[in-house]
Motif scaffolding. Structure first.
Motif, PDB file in Angstrom:
ATOM      1  N   GLY A   1     -40.185  -8.412 -38.736  1.00 61.63           N
ATOM      2  CA  GLY A   1     -41.560  -8.823 -38.483  1.00 61.63           C
ATOM      3  C   GLY A   1     -41.765  -9.107 -37.011  1.00 61.63           C
ATOM      4  N   SER A   2     -41.588 -10.373 -36.618  1.00 61.55           N
ATOM      5  CA  SER A   2     -41.788 -10.732 -35.213  1.00 61.55           C
ATOM      6  C   SER A   2     -40.691 -10.182 -34.312  1.00 61.55           C
ATOM      7  N   VAL A   3     -39.503  -9.919 -34.877  1.00 64.68           N
ATOM      8  CA  VAL A   3     -38.425  -9.302 -34.108  1.00 64.68           C
ATOM      9  C   VAL A   3     -37.833  -8.146 -34.912  1.00 64.68           C
ATOM     10  N   SER A   4     -37.354  -7.133 -34.188  1.00 60.82           N
ATOM     11  CA  SER A   4     -36.793  -5.950 -34.844  1.00 60.82           C
ATOM     12  C   SER A   4     -35.321  -6.097 -35.177  1.00 60.82           C
ATOM     13  N   ALA A   5     -34.642  -7.025 -34.519  1.00 61.93           N
ATOM     14  CA  ALA A   5     -33.223  -7.253 -34.784  1.00 61.93           C
ATOM     15  C   ALA A   5     -32.867  -8.675 -34.371  1.00 61.93           C
ATOM     16  N   ILE A   6     -31.826  -9.208 -35.008  1.00 64.70           N
ATOM     17  CA  ILE A   6     -31.316 -10.542 -34.664  1.00 64.70           C
ATOM     18  C   ILE A   6     -29.800 -10.452 -34.574  1.00 64.70           C
ATOM     19  N   VAL A   7     -29.256 -10.884 -33.432  1.00 66.33           N
ATOM     20  CA  VAL A   7     -27.823 -10.879 -33.165  1.00 66.33           C
ATOM     21  C   VAL A   7     -27.345 -12.322 -33.057  1.00 66.33           C
ATOM     22  N   VAL A   8     -26.277 -12.664 -33.784  1.00 65.50           N
ATOM     23  CA  VAL A   8     -25.716 -14.013 -33.738  1.00 65.50           C
ATOM     24  C   VAL A   8     -24.254 -13.928 -33.311  1.00 65.50           C
ATOM     25  N   ASP A   9     -23.920 -14.565 -32.182  1.00 59.70           N
ATOM     26  CA  ASP A   9     -22.540 -14.686 -31.703  1.00 59.70           C
ATOM     27  C   ASP A   9     -22.027 -16.057 -32.109  1.00 59.70           C
TER      28      ASP A   9
ATOM     29  N   ARG B   1     -30.081 -22.531 -22.394  1.00 63.05           N
ATOM     30  CA  ARG B   1     -30.641 -22.305 -23.725  1.00 63.05           C
ATOM     31  C   ARG B   1     -29.605 -21.593 -24.579  1.00 63.05           C
ATOM     32  N   GLY B   2     -29.798 -21.660 -25.894  1.00 55.64           N
ATOM     33  CA  GLY B   2     -28.850 -21.048 -26.809  1.00 55.64           C
ATOM     34  C   GLY B   2     -29.405 -19.849 -27.534  1.00 55.64           C
ATOM     35  N   ALA B   3     -30.637 -19.456 -27.231  1.00 56.97           N
ATOM     36  CA  ALA B   3     -31.243 -18.289 -27.874  1.00 56.97           C
ATOM     37  C   ALA B   3     -32.268 -17.692 -26.917  1.00 56.97           C
ATOM     38  N   THR B   4     -32.456 -16.397 -27.043  1.00 52.20           N
ATOM     39  CA  THR B   4     -33.452 -15.723 -26.219  1.00 52.20           C
ATOM     40  C   THR B   4     -33.954 -14.486 -26.948  1.00 52.20           C
ATOM     41  N   THR B   5     -35.176 -14.109 -26.681  1.00 58.58           N
ATOM     42  CA  THR B   5     -35.740 -12.876 -27.218  1.00 58.58           C
ATOM     43  C   THR B   5     -35.952 -11.914 -26.062  1.00 58.58           C
ATOM     44  N   VAL B   6     -35.352 -10.732 -26.169  1.00 57.90           N
ATOM     45  CA  VAL B   6     -35.474  -9.724 -25.121  1.00 57.90           C
ATOM     46  C   VAL B   6     -36.156  -8.492 -25.699  1.00 57.90           C
ATOM     47  N   GLU B   7     -36.721  -7.691 -24.819  1.00 65.80           N
ATOM     48  CA  GLU B   7     -37.416  -6.477 -25.234  1.00 65.80           C
ATOM     49  C   GLU B   7     -36.635  -5.263 -24.771  1.00 65.80           C
ATOM     50  N   THR B   8     -36.399  -4.322 -25.670  1.00 63.65           N
ATOM     51  CA  THR B   8     -35.684  -3.103 -25.321  1.00 63.65           C
ATOM     52  C   THR B   8     -36.594  -2.153 -24.558  1.00 63.65           C
ATOM     53  N   ALA B   9     -35.978  -1.080 -24.054  1.00 61.10           N
ATOM     54  CA  ALA B   9     -36.767  -0.080 -23.321  1.00 61.10           C
ATOM     55  C   ALA B   9     -37.831   0.551 -24.200  1.00 61.10           C
ATOM     56  N   ALA B  10     -37.585   0.569 -25.514  1.00 62.71           N
ATOM     57  CA  ALA B  10     -38.555   1.145 -26.454  1.00 62.71           C
ATOM     58  C   ALA B  10     -39.611   0.134 -26.892  1.00 62.71           C
ATOM     59  N   GLY B  11     -39.540  -1.088 -26.359  1.00 67.36           N
ATOM     60  CA  GLY B  11     -40.546  -2.088 -26.670  1.00 67.36           C
ATOM     61  C   GLY B  11     -40.265  -2.925 -27.900  1.00 67.36           C
ATOM     62  N   ARG B  12     -39.067  -2.830 -28.464  1.00 65.92           N
ATOM     63  CA  ARG B  12     -38.718  -3.639 -29.629  1.00 65.92           C
ATOM     64  C   ARG B  12     -38.116  -4.959 -29.187  1.00 65.92           C
ATOM     65  N   LYS B  13     -38.438  -6.007 -29.920  1.00 65.77           N
ATOM     66  CA  LYS B  13     -37.944  -7.336 -29.578  1.00 65.77           C
ATOM     67  C   LYS B  13     -36.682  -7.661 -30.383  1.00 65.77           C
ATOM     68  N   VAL B  14     -35.705  -8.236 -29.678  1.00 62.48           N
ATOM     69  CA  VAL B  14     -34.440  -8.617 -30.297  1.00 62.48           C
ATOM     70  C   VAL B  14     -34.148 -10.082 -29.964  1.00 62.48           C
ATOM     71  N   LEU B  15     -33.870 -10.857 -31.002  1.00 61.25           N
ATOM     72  CA  LEU B  15     -33.490 -12.253 -30.836  1.00 61.25           C
ATOM     73  C   LEU B  15     -31.967 -12.337 -30.805  1.00 61.25           C
ATOM     74  N   VAL B  16     -31.420 -12.976 -29.771  1.00 55.51           N
ATOM     75  CA  VAL B  16     -29.981 -13.190 -29.647  1.00 55.51           C
ATOM     76  C   VAL B  16     -29.724 -14.693 -29.685  1.00 55.51           C
ATOM     77  N   ILE B  17     -28.797 -15.107 -30.551  1.00 50.16           N
ATOM     78  CA  ILE B  17     -28.478 -16.523 -30.731  1.00 50.16           C
ATOM     79  C   ILE B  17     -26.987 -16.722 -30.492  1.00 50.16           C
ATOM     80  N   SER B  18     -26.652 -17.757 -29.734  1.00 47.19           N
ATOM     81  CA  SER B  18     -25.262 -18.139 -29.497  1.00 47.19           C
ATOM     82  C   SER B  18     -25.009 -19.524 -30.080  1.00 47.19           C
ATOM     83  N   VAL B  19     -23.961 -19.646 -30.899  1.00 47.54           N
ATOM     84  CA  VAL B  19     -23.555 -20.969 -31.407  1.00 47.54           C
ATOM     85  C   VAL B  19     -22.044 -21.083 -31.322  1.00 47.54           C
ATOM     86  N   MET B  20     -21.556 -22.323 -31.364  1.00 43.16           N
ATOM     87  CA  MET B  20     -20.124 -22.577 -31.298  1.00 43.16           C
ATOM     88  C   MET B  20     -19.678 -23.323 -32.544  1.00 43.16           C
TER      89      MET B  20
END
Length: 271
Positions: A143-151, A98-117
């Motif tokens: 809203g649905s996620v607290s942060a979004i990271v794009v590599d 997959r090229g994206a995933t949503t993970v939850e931090t220890a504090a319970g916040r959701k972060v979306l990470v996306i990888s593209v080339m």
């Protein structure tokens, strides 16, 4: 929220550098999420399941890849079962993983990470811009996620910059990988997205982008390959960035480079 991203880990030197310095990074900077590009971690080409497990054991939350995603053939067998190991999303839909995933931090916040080339001077893939847009249609920053990271794993700085400006105000950070040299343009864009064209590699900088010098120099000067590229084995500089975000909006408040160990001038984010 505090996000940390480390650029391409190259070979054993890069892995050892990450293992040596990541505990200090975690103690000193206290990140909520750590993302590492691991596409050169296995002998300079690809990643293995064992190396991925070692990264997770160090506290890495998500591993992104790039054009060397499947250089280790075993990756085909396990990447589909590891939701935290991302190959570029704009690979064909039938590509494992997959090229994206949503993970939850220890504090319970959701972060979306996306990888593209990227596609400039790289293998032809699907449109990376449309690929990111497809993921953003399913998630809302603040809203649905607290942060979004794009590599953005790309050769051309222009392509990385264009991606950042297209996404400005809609993601927390856009960071470039692949060129293995840290750039000096860390900034928060007008809309609130943190950006750096390339985070740099985690590897030995007494090298040609992480590889022992003799073979790449010979190919440049003689145009004749004489052997395999082998990762340089000296002490690594671990290069990355820190981004602090606003808890309400998910947008960046600041971005700071990180450089630790090895040959490059050290740089820690100021308190």
């Amino acid at each position: 929220m505090r996000l940390v991203f480390f650029g391409d880990v190259v070979g054993r030197a890069g892995r050892d550098g990450l293992a040596r310095h990541l505990p200090e990074v975690r103690t000193r900077l206290k990140p909520d999420l750590i993302v590492v590009n691991g596409e050169n971690a296995a002998g300079g080409f690809g990643i293995t399941a064992q190396i991925a497990k070692e990264f997770y054991a160090l506290g890495v939350d998500v591993i992104t890849l790039g054009n060397h995603s499947f250089d280790q053939k075993e990756t085909l067998a396990y990447i589909g079962n590891d939701p935290r190991l991302l190959r570029p999303r704009n690979y064909p839909p039938t590509t494992p993983g997959r090229g994206a995933t949503t993970v939850e931090t220890a504090a319970g916040r959701k972060v979306l990470v996306i990888s593209v080339m990227g596609r400039i001077f790289m293998d032809p893939l699907d449109d990376p811009f449309a690929s990111v847009e497809a993921e953003l249609a399913k998630a809302r920053l603040g809203g649905s996620v607290s942060a979004i990271v794009v590599d953005v794993h790309a050769e051309a700085s222009s392509e990385k910059m264009a991606m950042a400006h297209v996404l400005d105000g809609r993601v927390s950070m856009v960071v470039g990988s692949h060129s293995h040299v840290p750039t000096a343009d860390a900034q928060v864009l007008p809309g609130g997205t943190a950006y750096q064209t390339d985070a740099g590699m985690c590897g030995d900088y007494d090298s040609v982008i992480g590889m022992q010098k003799a073979e790449p120099i010979a190919r440049f000067t003689r145009k004749i390959p004489g052997g395999r590229f082998e990762p340089a084995t000296g002490e690594a500089t671990v290069c990355g960035i820190l981004v602090d975000t606003d808890d309400a909006t998910g947008l960046a408040k600041r971005i700071e480079p990180i450089r630790v160990g090895g040959r490059l001038k050290p740089q820690w984010p100021p308190d």
